[in-house]
Design a protein around this motif. Structure first.
Motif, PDB file in Angstrom:
ATOM      1  N   SER A  38       0.832  -1.197   0.000  1.00 24.58           N
ATOM      2  CA  SER A  38       0.000   0.000   0.000  1.00 24.58           C
ATOM      3  C   SER A  38       0.875   1.259   0.000  1.00 24.58           C
ATOM      4  O   SER A  38       0.597   2.210  -0.735  1.00 24.58           O
ATOM      5  CB  SER A  38      -0.920  -0.007   1.226  1.00 24.58           C
ATOM      6  OG  SER A  38      -1.630   1.201   1.312  1.00 24.58           O
ATOM      7  N   GLU A  39       1.917   1.273   0.815  1.00 25.37           N
ATOM      8  CA  GLU A  39       2.795   2.437   0.900  1.00 25.37           C
ATOM      9  C   GLU A  39       3.614   2.608  -0.374  1.00 25.37           C
ATOM     10  O   GLU A  39       3.913   3.740  -0.758  1.00 25.37           O
ATOM     11  CB  GLU A  39       3.702   2.336   2.135  1.00 25.37           C
ATOM     12  CG  GLU A  39       2.960   2.556   3.435  1.00 25.37           C
ATOM     13  CD  GLU A  39       3.880   2.961   4.576  1.00 25.37           C
ATOM     14  OE1 GLU A  39       5.112   2.893   4.407  1.00 25.37           O
ATOM     15  OE2 GLU A  39       3.357   3.356   5.633  1.00 25.37           O
ATOM     16  N   THR A  40       3.957   1.514  -1.028  1.00 25.88           N
ATOM     17  CA  THR A  40       4.690   1.608  -2.293  1.00 25.88           C
ATOM     18  C   THR A  40       3.840   2.318  -3.336  1.00 25.88           C
ATOM     19  O   THR A  40       4.314   3.206  -4.060  1.00 25.88           O
ATOM     20  CB  THR A  40       5.064   0.200  -2.805  1.00 25.88           C
ATOM     21  OG1 THR A  40       5.908  -0.430  -1.844  1.00 25.88           O
ATOM     22  CG2 THR A  40       5.786   0.286  -4.142  1.00 25.88           C
ATOM     23  N   GLU A  41       2.555   1.944  -3.419  1.00 29.62           N
ATOM     24  CA  GLU A  41       1.638   2.584  -4.367  1.00 29.62           C
ATOM     25  C   GLU A  41       1.431   4.051  -3.994  1.00 29.62           C
ATOM     26  O   GLU A  41       1.362   4.922  -4.865  1.00 29.62           O
ATOM     27  CB  GLU A  41       0.298   1.845  -4.365  1.00 29.62           C
ATOM     28  CG  GLU A  41       0.389   0.439  -4.927  1.00 29.62           C
ATOM     29  CD  GLU A  41      -0.916  -0.313  -4.803  1.00 29.62           C
ATOM     30  OE1 GLU A  41      -1.907   0.288  -4.319  1.00 29.62           O
ATOM     31  OE2 GLU A  41      -0.960  -1.496  -5.184  1.00 29.62           O
ATOM     32  N   LEU A  42       1.328   4.311  -2.684  1.00 30.75           N
ATOM     33  CA  LEU A  42       1.120   5.673  -2.205  1.00 30.75           C
ATOM     34  C   LEU A  42       2.327   6.551  -2.503  1.00 30.75           C
ATOM     35  O   LEU A  42       2.183   7.711  -2.914  1.00 30.75           O
ATOM     36  CB  LEU A  42       0.837   5.655  -0.692  1.00 30.75           C
ATOM     37  CG  LEU A  42       0.234   6.912  -0.074  1.00 30.75           C
ATOM     38  CD1 LEU A  42      -1.050   7.318  -0.783  1.00 30.75           C
ATOM     39  CD2 LEU A  42      -0.041   6.681   1.409  1.00 30.75           C
ATOM     40  N   LYS A  43       3.517   6.004  -2.322  1.00 26.10           N
ATOM     41  CA  LYS A  43       4.738   6.755  -2.620  1.00 26.10           C
ATOM     42  C   LYS A  43       4.815   7.113  -4.103  1.00 26.10           C
ATOM     43  O   LYS A  43       5.232   8.211  -4.476  1.00 26.10           O
ATOM     44  CB  LYS A  43       5.973   5.942  -2.214  1.00 26.10           C
ATOM     45  CG  LYS A  43       6.252   5.945  -0.723  1.00 26.10           C
ATOM     46  CD  LYS A  43       7.501   5.139  -0.413  1.00 26.10           C
ATOM     47  CE  LYS A  43       7.866   5.219   1.057  1.00 26.10           C
ATOM     48  NZ  LYS A  43       9.076   4.437   1.374  1.00 26.10           N
ATOM     49  N   GLU A  44       4.391   6.176  -4.942  1.00 20.76           N
ATOM     50  CA  GLU A  44       4.396   6.431  -6.383  1.00 20.76           C
ATOM     51  C   GLU A  44       3.426   7.557  -6.734  1.00 20.76           C
ATOM     52  O   GLU A  44       3.743   8.444  -7.530  1.00 20.76           O
ATOM     53  CB  GLU A  44       4.018   5.157  -7.135  1.00 20.76           C
ATOM     54  CG  GLU A  44       4.114   5.297  -8.645  1.00 20.76           C
ATOM     55  CD  GLU A  44       3.815   3.997  -9.377  1.00 20.76           C
ATOM     56  OE1 GLU A  44       3.594   4.049 -10.598  1.00 20.76           O
ATOM     57  OE2 GLU A  44       3.792   2.924  -8.722  1.00 20.76           O
ATOM     58  N   LEU A  45       2.253   7.538  -6.089  1.00 23.30           N
ATOM     59  CA  LEU A  45       1.248   8.574  -6.330  1.00 23.30           C
ATOM     60  C   LEU A  45       1.737   9.937  -5.830  1.00 23.30           C
ATOM     61  O   LEU A  45       1.575  10.956  -6.514  1.00 23.30           O
ATOM     62  CB  LEU A  45      -0.066   8.196  -5.635  1.00 23.30           C
ATOM     63  CG  LEU A  45      -1.232   9.179  -5.775  1.00 23.30           C
ATOM     64  CD1 LEU A  45      -1.540   9.451  -7.245  1.00 23.30           C
ATOM     65  CD2 LEU A  45      -2.458   8.630  -5.069  1.00 23.30           C
TER      66      LEU A  45
END
Length: 273
Positions: A38-45
């Motif tokens: 979840s944090e990986t996707e959030l960091k990308e966003l």
């Protein structure tokens, strides 16, 4: 993983006993794996948003943009993730000399009709304007005169020149008058300081001829025209301070580009009286 184990005919509890892993430890790691994804996707966003807004947004504005996209997230978490990503808004405020066009009473000084009432639900009802100065490469200077609508805090007209001539304010005023004629549903008030441009007969006559109220700040009272001062501060913080000096033409291009971005992309807070 638990679902896959059951499909193979094995019970999760039996597997955990066989490999000597406590069930609580298993669930802890599963939860952390999901959190990391979840944090990986959030960091990308967050990275994409930071780039989209030209690295001008800090963690508070990035948080607001995330919430607009439907993410329920705390600003502290966004701050932590941006720290981990090394994303930092490097623009900063610094003091600069304010351009002062006041030359005493060279014409009629209008009363302060706005009286710091800076909000309105009606487009083109309350407009504010002023002049600001920029240094360019070499000895050149650039002067900007925008007219801002307090309804949505957008710039509806502006002019840029090398010298603070009368045309610096008259050209955007004439453009604004045309917009008022075609779109305004309520009598317009234009507020300014007591600079000589705004006391000039040509400015005053143009307002009267087009049934526009004139309003002026009291002398040496910046708070009377705070919204336009706020715009100047934002503009200089986000695209001027911290940058190397450039030629007049290049700075003019950057300001024009910034105003378009400010009007069409930059999120704006509702101004509170």
């Amino acid at each position: 993983m638990a679902f896959e184990l059951k499909q193979e005919g094995f019970r999760l509890k039996d597997i955990l006993v066989a490999v000597d892993i406590p069930e609580a430890t298993y669930h802890y790691h599963v939860k952390n794996f999901e959190k990391e994804d979840s944090e990986t996707e959030l960091k990308e966003l967050i990275t994409n948003l930071f780039k989209k807004f030209h690295e001008r947004y800090g963690y508070k504005r990035i948080t607001k943009e995330l919430k607009k996209l439907g993410h329920c997230i705390n600003h502290k978490k966004v701050y932590r993730l941006m720290q981990e990503l090394g994303l930092k808004c490097v623009k900063f405020m610094r003091k600069s000399r304010k351009y002062n066009s006041y030359k005493g009473n060279v014409g009629k000084v209008a009363k302060n009709r706005l009286a710091r009432r800076f909000s309105t639900p009606i487009p083109l009802q309350k407009l504010v304007t002023d002049i600001t100065e920029f240094k360019c490469l070499g000895e050149e200077k650039l002067y900007l005169n925008p007219i801002l609508d307090l309804y949505n805090r957008e710039i509806i007209a502006f002019e840029i020149k090398k010298r603070p001539t009368l045309d610096l304010v008259m050209k955007p005023l004439k453009e604004t008058i045309e917009i008022i004629k075609s779109r305004a549903t309520y009598r317009t008030t234009i507020h300014s300081d007591q600079g000589w441009h705004y006391q000039h007969n040509q400015w005053v006559r143009t307002l009267k001829k087009n049934n526009v109220f004139q309003s002026m700040s009291r002398k040496a009272t910046c708070a009377d025209n705070a919204p336009i001062e706020n715009f100047f501060g934002i503009l200089k913080q986000e695209m001027y301070y911290g940058e190397e000096l450039v030629s007049y033409e290049e700075l003019k291009r950057r300001i024009e580009e910034y105003i378009y971005w400010y009007n069409h992309e930059r999120s704006k807070e509702k101004w509170m009286d």
